[in-house]
Design an enzyme around this catalytic site. Structure first.
Site, PDB file in Angstrom:
ATOM      1  N   ARG A   1      19.065  56.254  -8.681  1.00  0.00           N
ATOM      2  CA  ARG A   1      17.801  56.573  -8.002  1.00  0.00           C
ATOM      3  C   ARG A   1      17.252  55.346  -7.283  1.00  0.00           C
ATOM      4  NH1 ARG A   1      15.304  59.782 -13.255  1.00  0.00           N
ATOM      5  NH2 ARG A   1      15.883  61.911 -12.614  1.00  0.00           N
TER       6      ARG A   1
ATOM      7  N   GLY B   1      25.470  69.708 -26.471  1.00  0.00           N
ATOM      8  CA  GLY B   1      24.515  70.393 -25.591  1.00  0.00           C
ATOM      9  C   GLY B   1      25.259  71.134 -24.494  1.00  0.00           C
TER      10      GLY B   1
ATOM     11  N   ASP C   1      18.828  56.263 -13.371  1.00  0.00           N
ATOM     12  CA  ASP C   1      17.759  55.409 -12.853  1.00  0.00           C
ATOM     13  C   ASP C   1      18.318  54.414 -11.830  1.00  0.00           C
ATOM     14  OD1 ASP C   1      15.875  56.507 -14.884  1.00  0.00           O
ATOM     15  OD2 ASP C   1      17.263  55.489 -16.236  1.00  0.00           O
TER      16      ASP C   1
ATOM     17  N   GLY D   1      21.081  62.394 -23.921  1.00  0.00           N
ATOM     18  CA  GLY D   1      19.921  63.121 -24.460  1.00  0.00           C
ATOM     19  C   GLY D   1      18.778  62.182 -24.827  1.00  0.00           C
TER      20      GLY D   1
ATOM     21  N   HIS E   1      15.229  53.703 -20.897  1.00  0.00           N
ATOM     22  CA  HIS E   1      15.214  54.869 -19.998  1.00  0.00           C
ATOM     23  C   HIS E   1      13.912  55.614 -20.243  1.00  0.00           C
ATOM     24  CE1 HIS E   1      16.107  58.473 -17.818  1.00  0.00           C
ATOM     25  NE2 HIS E   1      15.936  59.187 -18.905  1.00  0.00           N
TER      26      HIS E   1
ATOM     27  N   GLN F   1      25.326  63.267 -36.185  1.00  0.00           N
ATOM     28  CA  GLN F   1      26.392  63.186 -35.169  1.00  0.00           C
ATOM     29  C   GLN F   1      27.061  61.810 -35.192  1.00  0.00           C
ATOM     30  OE1 GLN F   1      25.077  64.664 -31.321  1.00  0.00           O
ATOM     31  NE2 GLN F   1      24.828  66.741 -32.111  1.00  0.00           N
TER      32      GLN F   1
END
Ligand code: NAX
Length: 328
Positions: free
Chosen positions: A162, A11, A159, A130, A187, A112
């Site tokens: 946070r 990505g 998380d 992701g 998550h 992957q």
């Protein structure tokens, strides 16, 4: 000088990587004396944009950036890599069912996983950012039979960070005063940030807060729904903070956690705390000599038990769904 470490990132033309790649090249992941090779994977239509990102990486003239490999073929890009940060994923579109999301991502993370299995270095460590991160990591792990399961992690460090930030703000203390934070479970919105085992200046955090209503009805939902709040405010999902957390997780996995503290890592369960083996769930973990361990013996009160069980139940449902799709 040291041999460069090969870091694969998927990505790579996306918004998280627009921060992440520059942090890695600057030495934030592996240290200021460790050269890196970046192995960047994208889908074919994004290769042009990735070329632009590479131009900027070169323009920054990072002393530690030894080489960049790019491509849309995982078998080539993952060749010999020591670390893989799997950031690229299929986002949930409007009106998309969860089953379709799991299926689309299975189409990314199964091949992957296999490509890592067949091409990565023996010491490969894999971190999935992701979404749905935990289940994507589970799919990759199950498609890489020759890589030890414990080398597959998913990101719940954002998380965790946070939760530290929200608690520090509530108590008017520096984030450095907060230790022993734990995110349990998935998550997702069901994740459980645990203040009963966290500490503030060495003191129990739940006691320091002394406000079960705030803990239950403000703290937990604020942490769990922070991603949506960022989208609402910024008009785009969290990117720089997600990159920073991705760095934090992998850096600590390689370099270790501080004495007396732990971090939240989504790792394959060994059955600890009643989380069924075979799920990748978030736990309090310590790392030394490059190996993590789930912290044992923490008290799980009745409130915490209910929250952990609900999030783990969701992980089990996601696992069952991808198993039914033949992705495991
Ligand atoms: P972007 O849409 O900006 O970038 C994703 C990139 O992945 C795109 O460039 C796309 O072309 C690429 N991609 C898609 N399929 C690929 C494949 N098969 N191989 C290689 N590359 C592929 O998303 P961004 O904001 O960077 O977010 C990336 C992922 O992180 C999303 O799934 C997002 O939901 C997830 N997040 C996870 C977080 C966490 O804490 N675990 C927080 C932040 C973020 O929401």
């Amino acid at each position: 000088s040291k041999t460069p470490v090969k870091v694969a990132v998927t990505g790579a033309a996306g918004q998280i990587c627009y921060s992440l790649l520059f942090r890695i090249a600057a030495g934030d992941l592996l240290g200021k004396d460790q050269p890196v090779d970046l192995h960047l994977l994208e889908i074919t239509p994004a290769l042009k944009a990735l070329e632009g990102v590479c131009m900027e990486l070169n323009d920054a003239a990072f002393p530690l950036l030894n080489n960049i490999v790019t491509g849309d073929d995982a078998n080539q890009v993952f060749d010999g890599v020591n670390i893989a940060l799997l950031v690229g994923a299929k986002p949930r579109g409007k009106g998309m069912e969860r089953g379709d999301l799991l299926k689309d991502n299975g189409g990314i993370f199964a091949p992957q996983g296999k490509a890592l299995n067949d091409n990565a270095a023996d010491d490969i460590r894999v971190l999935v950012t992701g979404n749905p991160a935990n289940t994507n990591a589970l799919i990759a792990m199950n498609n890489a039979p020759d890589i030890p399961n414990e080398r597959f992690n998913a990101l719940t460090r954002l998380d965790h960070n946070r939760a530290i930030s929200q608690l520090a703000e509530k108590l008017g203390v520096a984030v450095t005063e907060i230790t022993n934070m734990t995110i349990w479970g998935n998550h997702s919105a069901t994740q459980y940030p645990d203040l009963f085992n966290a500490k503030v200046g060495g003191r129990n955090a739940a006691e320091a807060v002394n406000d079960q209503d705030w803990l239950e009805n403000t703290f937990i939902p604020t942490v769990a729904k922070r991603g949506a709040a960022i989208i609402e405010a910024r008009g785009a999902s969290s990117a720089a903070s997600a990159a920073s957390a991705t760095i934090d997780h992998m850096r600590d996995w390689v370099a270790g956690t501080p004495q007396g503290d732990w971090v939240s890592m989504s790792v394959p369960s060994d059955g600890s705390y009643g989380v069924p083996e075979g799920l990748i769930s978030s736990f309090p973990c310590t790392v030394s000599n490059g190996t993590y361990e789930i912290v044992q013996g923490l008290e799980v009160n009745e409130f915490s038990r209910g929250k952990i069980d609900a999030s783990v139940q969701e992980l089990a449902e996601e696992r069952d769904a991808v198993r039914e799709l033949g992705l495991l």
